[in-house]
Write a protein that holds these residues in place. Structure first.
Motif, PDB file in Angstrom:
ATOM      1  N   LEU A  28      -0.627  -5.566  -8.956  1.00 58.29           N
ATOM      2  CA  LEU A  28      -2.072  -5.800  -8.862  1.00 58.29           C
ATOM      3  C   LEU A  28      -2.853  -4.579  -9.334  1.00 58.29           C
ATOM      4  CD1 LEU A  28      -4.265  -7.827  -7.804  1.00 58.29           C
ATOM      5  CD2 LEU A  28      -4.126  -6.621  -5.613  1.00 58.29           C
ATOM      6  N   ASN A  29      -2.301  -3.415  -9.080  1.00 61.42           N
ATOM      7  CA  ASN A  29      -2.959  -2.169  -9.485  1.00 61.42           C
ATOM      8  C   ASN A  29      -2.465  -1.671 -10.846  1.00 61.42           C
ATOM      9  OD1 ASN A  29      -4.730  -0.975  -7.102  1.00 61.42           O
ATOM     10  ND2 ASN A  29      -2.965  -1.994  -6.172  1.00 61.42           N
ATOM     11  N   ASN A  30      -1.850  -2.592 -11.618  1.00 61.20           N
ATOM     12  CA  ASN A  30      -1.416  -2.315 -12.989  1.00 61.20           C
ATOM     13  C   ASN A  30      -0.481  -1.110 -13.087  1.00 61.20           C
ATOM     14  OD1 ASN A  30      -3.048  -4.446 -14.121  1.00 61.20           O
ATOM     15  ND2 ASN A  30      -4.827  -3.128 -13.772  1.00 61.20           N
ATOM     16  N   GLY A  31       0.276  -0.869 -12.008  1.00 62.22           N
ATOM     17  CA  GLY A  31       1.240   0.220 -12.036  1.00 62.22           C
ATOM     18  C   GLY A  31       0.625   1.605 -12.002  1.00 62.22           C
TER      19      GLY A  31
ATOM     20  N   VAL B 285       5.494  -8.082  -1.089  1.00 66.38           N
ATOM     21  CA  VAL B 285       4.082  -7.677  -1.006  1.00 66.38           C
ATOM     22  C   VAL B 285       3.903  -6.321  -1.686  1.00 66.38           C
ATOM     23  CG1 VAL B 285       2.188  -7.077   0.538  1.00 66.38           C
ATOM     24  CG2 VAL B 285       3.671  -9.003   1.083  1.00 66.38           C
ATOM     25  N   LYS B 286       4.852  -5.429  -1.449  1.00 67.12           N
ATOM     26  CA  LYS B 286       4.828  -4.112  -2.099  1.00 67.12           C
ATOM     27  C   LYS B 286       4.803  -4.265  -3.618  1.00 67.12           C
ATOM     28  CE  LYS B 286       7.771  -0.016  -2.654  1.00 67.12           C
ATOM     29  NZ  LYS B 286       8.953   0.709  -2.131  1.00 67.12           N
ATOM     30  N   ASN B 287       5.676  -5.121  -4.158  1.00 67.03           N
ATOM     31  CA  ASN B 287       5.731  -5.329  -5.602  1.00 67.03           C
ATOM     32  C   ASN B 287       4.457  -5.976  -6.119  1.00 67.03           C
ATOM     33  OD1 ASN B 287       8.329  -4.252  -5.717  1.00 67.03           O
ATOM     34  ND2 ASN B 287       9.311  -6.243  -5.416  1.00 67.03           N
ATOM     35  N   PHE B 288       3.910  -6.909  -5.315  1.00 68.05           N
ATOM     36  CA  PHE B 288       2.670  -7.567  -5.715  1.00 68.05           C
ATOM     37  C   PHE B 288       1.534  -6.556  -5.839  1.00 68.05           C
ATOM     38  CE2 PHE B 288      -1.402  -9.205  -4.145  1.00 68.05           C
ATOM     39  CZ  PHE B 288      -1.719 -10.098  -5.168  1.00 68.05           C
ATOM     40  N   LEU B 289       1.390  -5.685  -4.830  1.00 67.51           N
ATOM     41  CA  LEU B 289       0.302  -4.705  -4.838  1.00 67.51           C
ATOM     42  C   LEU B 289       0.480  -3.695  -5.973  1.00 67.51           C
ATOM     43  CD1 LEU B 289      -0.074  -4.091  -1.000  1.00 67.51           C
ATOM     44  CD2 LEU B 289      -1.607  -5.399  -2.490  1.00 67.51           C
ATOM     45  N   TYR B 290       1.714  -3.337  -6.255  1.00 67.68           N
ATOM     46  CA  TYR B 290       1.991  -2.419  -7.373  1.00 67.68           C
ATOM     47  C   TYR B 290       1.528  -3.048  -8.681  1.00 67.68           C
ATOM     48  CZ  TYR B 290       4.705   0.253 -10.801  1.00 67.68           C
ATOM     49  OH  TYR B 290       5.089   1.006 -11.872  1.00 67.68           O
TER      50      TYR B 290
ATOM     51  N   ARG C 235      -9.926  -3.997  -1.830  1.00 67.54           N
ATOM     52  CA  ARG C 235      -8.996  -5.108  -1.599  1.00 67.54           C
ATOM     53  C   ARG C 235      -7.657  -4.895  -2.301  1.00 67.54           C
ATOM     54  NH1 ARG C 235      -9.905 -10.421  -0.594  1.00 67.54           N
ATOM     55  NH2 ARG C 235      -8.950 -11.024  -2.566  1.00 67.54           N
ATOM     56  N   GLN C 236      -7.708  -4.259  -3.436  1.00 65.89           N
ATOM     57  CA  GLN C 236      -6.479  -4.094  -4.213  1.00 65.89           C
ATOM     58  C   GLN C 236      -5.603  -2.953  -3.696  1.00 65.89           C
ATOM     59  OE1 GLN C 236      -8.190  -5.781  -8.497  1.00 65.89           O
ATOM     60  NE2 GLN C 236      -7.131  -3.833  -8.404  1.00 65.89           N
ATOM     61  N   ASN C 237      -6.196  -2.050  -2.960  1.00 61.58           N
ATOM     62  CA  ASN C 237      -5.436  -0.911  -2.434  1.00 61.58           C
ATOM     63  C   ASN C 237      -5.964  -0.586  -1.037  1.00 61.58           C
ATOM     64  OD1 ASN C 237      -3.673   1.261  -2.265  1.00 61.58           O
ATOM     65  ND2 ASN C 237      -5.055   2.662  -3.343  1.00 61.58           N
ATOM     66  N   SER C 238      -5.776  -1.533  -0.140  1.00 65.62           N
ATOM     67  CA  SER C 238      -6.305  -1.415   1.224  1.00 65.62           C
ATOM     68  C   SER C 238      -5.293  -0.726   2.140  1.00 65.62           C
ATOM     69  CB  SER C 238      -6.631  -2.805   1.760  1.00 65.62           C
ATOM     70  OG  SER C 238      -7.067  -2.741   3.096  1.00 65.62           O
ATOM     71  N   LYS C 239      -5.811  -0.073   3.156  1.00 70.62           N
ATOM     72  CA  LYS C 239      -4.924   0.522   4.164  1.00 70.62           C
ATOM     73  C   LYS C 239      -4.271  -0.564   5.007  1.00 70.62           C
ATOM     74  CE  LYS C 239      -3.349   3.967   6.799  1.00 70.62           C
ATOM     75  NZ  LYS C 239      -2.401   5.000   6.308  1.00 70.62           N
TER      76      LYS C 239
ATOM     77  N   LYS D 163       5.965   4.180  -4.459  1.00 72.36           N
ATOM     78  CA  LYS D 163       6.230   4.876  -3.194  1.00 72.36           C
ATOM     79  C   LYS D 163       4.994   4.934  -2.306  1.00 72.36           C
ATOM     80  CE  LYS D 163       5.346   9.550  -4.965  1.00 72.36           C
ATOM     81  NZ  LYS D 163       5.931  10.901  -5.185  1.00 72.36           N
ATOM     82  N   ARG D 164       3.826   4.640  -2.895  1.00 68.94           N
ATOM     83  CA  ARG D 164       2.578   4.640  -2.129  1.00 68.94           C
ATOM     84  C   ARG D 164       2.336   3.314  -1.415  1.00 68.94           C
ATOM     85  NH1 ARG D 164       0.867   9.323  -0.360  1.00 68.94           N
ATOM     86  NH2 ARG D 164       0.637  10.896  -2.010  1.00 68.94           N
ATOM     87  N   PHE D 165       3.277   2.386  -1.542  1.00 69.76           N
ATOM     88  CA  PHE D 165       3.143   1.102  -0.844  1.00 69.76           C
ATOM     89  C   PHE D 165       4.330   0.919   0.102  1.00 69.76           C
ATOM     90  CE2 PHE D 165       0.998   0.382  -4.966  1.00 69.76           C
ATOM     91  CZ  PHE D 165      -0.278   0.103  -4.496  1.00 69.76           C
ATOM     92  N   ASN D 166       4.041   0.945   1.372  1.00 67.49           N
ATOM     93  CA  ASN D 166       5.081   0.721   2.383  1.00 67.49           C
ATOM     94  C   ASN D 166       4.443  -0.056   3.538  1.00 67.49           C
ATOM     95  OD1 ASN D 166       7.732   1.047   3.540  1.00 67.49           O
ATOM     96  ND2 ASN D 166       6.801   2.507   4.959  1.00 67.49           N
ATOM     97  N   LEU D 167       4.529  -1.380   3.464  1.00 67.81           N
ATOM     98  CA  LEU D 167       3.851  -2.244   4.432  1.00 67.81           C
ATOM     99  C   LEU D 167       4.704  -2.429   5.683  1.00 67.81           C
ATOM    100  CD1 LEU D 167       1.055  -3.303   3.557  1.00 67.81           C
ATOM    101  CD2 LEU D 167       2.538  -2.872   1.602  1.00 67.81           C
ATOM    102  N   ARG D 168       4.103  -2.100   6.825  1.00 65.83           N
ATOM    103  CA  ARG D 168       4.770  -2.251   8.105  1.00 65.83           C
ATOM    104  C   ARG D 168       3.822  -2.939   9.093  1.00 65.83           C
ATOM    105  NH1 ARG D 168       8.475  -1.728   5.508  1.00 65.83           N
ATOM    106  NH2 ARG D 168      10.184  -0.206   5.564  1.00 65.83           N
TER     107      ARG D 168
END
Length: 222
Positions: free
Chosen positions: A134-137, A127-132, A106-110, A142-147
């Motif tokens: 959420l995963n404690n940095g 959302v990108k910042n939230f997930l970053y 859930r914290q790092n879903s495709k 760069k691994r989060f790019n929601l489209r």
């Protein structure tokens, strides 16, 4: 023929015309899901009830619903305001690591399903910042790019067509992100897709949160 007789005949014709107009108007109304339940309503209702959701409603809308103004959509649904009209969109993380291919984490879903208001402007960056965070940095930004996920992928994952996507009864257990603005709505009962293009689901916000277990994120602006 006297005046009295003529008046009676005129009144009779007017009554017949009014009946025909009423019948025509009724024929144009969408069928009530309460009167004609279908497989989608039955399946999603069962899922909601099993998830302890009590305050929800399905409503069938006309086929040209999406050509209407938000005010007209509000009125046909009986929503409290245009801000209570929401949609579910499937997002894909296009920069996820090669081993991230599903929704098992859930914290790092495709993929994620985001529920936002029609009146709001969705921000993928929040959302990108939230997930970053959420995963404690631990995962580079760069691994989060929601489209927006391609329509065929969205259909494959959820089982629902475009404009019919909902967070209930999806084929895949996709993590849900609920825009914080929806949580603040009063009254706390909002509308979203109901599994079919012309089917809408109204649900109590608190019960939706208990059911879908979403991440609540401030991810939009007006």
């Amino acid at each position: 023929m006297n005046i009295q007789t003529e008046m009676e005949e005129l009144e009779s014709r007017q009554t017949q015309i009014l009946k025909r107009i009423t019948q025509l108007e009724l024929s144009l109304l969408p069928p009530s899901t309460d009167e004609q339940p279908n497989a989608t309503v039955a399946r999603l209702s069962a899922a909601l009830v099993a998830g302890a959701v009590k305050d929800f409603s399905f409503k069938r809308v006309p086929s040209d619903y999406y050509d209407w103004s938000l005010e007209a959509r509000r009125d046909v649904l009986g929503a409290a305001s245009i801000h209570h009209l929401c949609k579910s969109i499937v997002l894909v993380n296009t920069q996820a690591a090669s081993d991230i291919t599903d929704c098992s984490d859930r914290q790092n879903s495709k993929y994620y399903v985001v529920v936002v208001q029609y009146t709001a402007r969705f921000s993928a960056d929040t959302v990108k910042n939230f997930l970053y965070t959420l995963n404690n940095g631990k995962i580079p930004k760069k691994r989060f790019n929601l489209r927006l996920a391609p329509e065929e992928i969205s259909h494959e994952l959820t089982g629902f067509e475009h404009n019919g996507v909902t967070c209930v009864g999806m084929k895949t257990d996709i993590p849900v992100i609920l825009d914080e603005a929806i949580v603040k709505l009063q009254p706390d009962f909002f509308w979203l897709g109901g599994g079919e293009i012309d089917l809408k689901l109204g649900i109590r916000t608190s019960e939706f949160i208990n059911f879908a277990k979403p991440f609540i994120v401030n991810c939009s602006g007006s």
